[in-house]
Design a protein around this motif. Structure first.
Motif: not given
Length: 144
Positions: A102-114, A67-76
């Motif tokens: 639904y309580k609003g959009a959240r922003e998260r960062a995914v960190i990539f290692v190797n 049920g995730v809505r309004e998903a968007s992603m930025a290039e690494p």
């Protein structure tokens, strides 16, 4: 087994017990990360499978991935984290709460290692400043 051999064995076990306990309880409780090890040193490769790695990580990160809505992603892009350069990909999404709202959009960062997704950062405003987002429909189609 003789008395001497039993005493030697029990003495060895008593000496080994603190080492075993230190190995079990020596971590800070977070899941192990390559970010802290020597394997993360040097230039980081671009995460070629960043979309699928992010989906796999978010499936475990979200309590209810449905049920995730309004998903968007930025290039690494490379950003400094802890004094070293890592690839960071920013996410913006609106997850469904346990009560179905639904309580609003959240922003998260995914960190990539190797070249692999390593962890999700909750406080991502500084890491994601200036990120250019594109739709990420795969995140909206997640199931349990």
């Amino acid at each position: 087994m003789g008395r001497l051999a039993r005493r030697a064995l029990s003495a060895a076990l008593v000496l080994a017990l603190p080492l075993v306990l230190a190995a079990c309880f020596g971590s800070d409780g977070d899941r192990p990360s390559l970010m802290d090890g020597t394997q993360a040193g040097g230039p980081q490769p671009f995460p070629d499978n960043f979309r699928s790695d992010t989906l796999a990580l978010m499936r475990t990160y979200l309590n209810n991935p449905v049920g995730v809505r309004e998903a968007s992603m930025a290039e690494p892009v490379q950003r400094p984290v802890g004094g070293r350069q890592f690839y960071i990909s920013c996410l913006r999404f609106n997850p469904r709460e346990t009560d179905g709202s639904y309580k609003g959009a959240r922003e998260r960062a995914v960190i990539f290692v190797n070249g692999r997704a390593d962890r999700v950062v909750d406080k991502a405003s500084e890491l994601c400043a200036g990120a250019v987002y594109a739709p990420f429909p795969e995140l909206e189609k997640m199931t349990r």
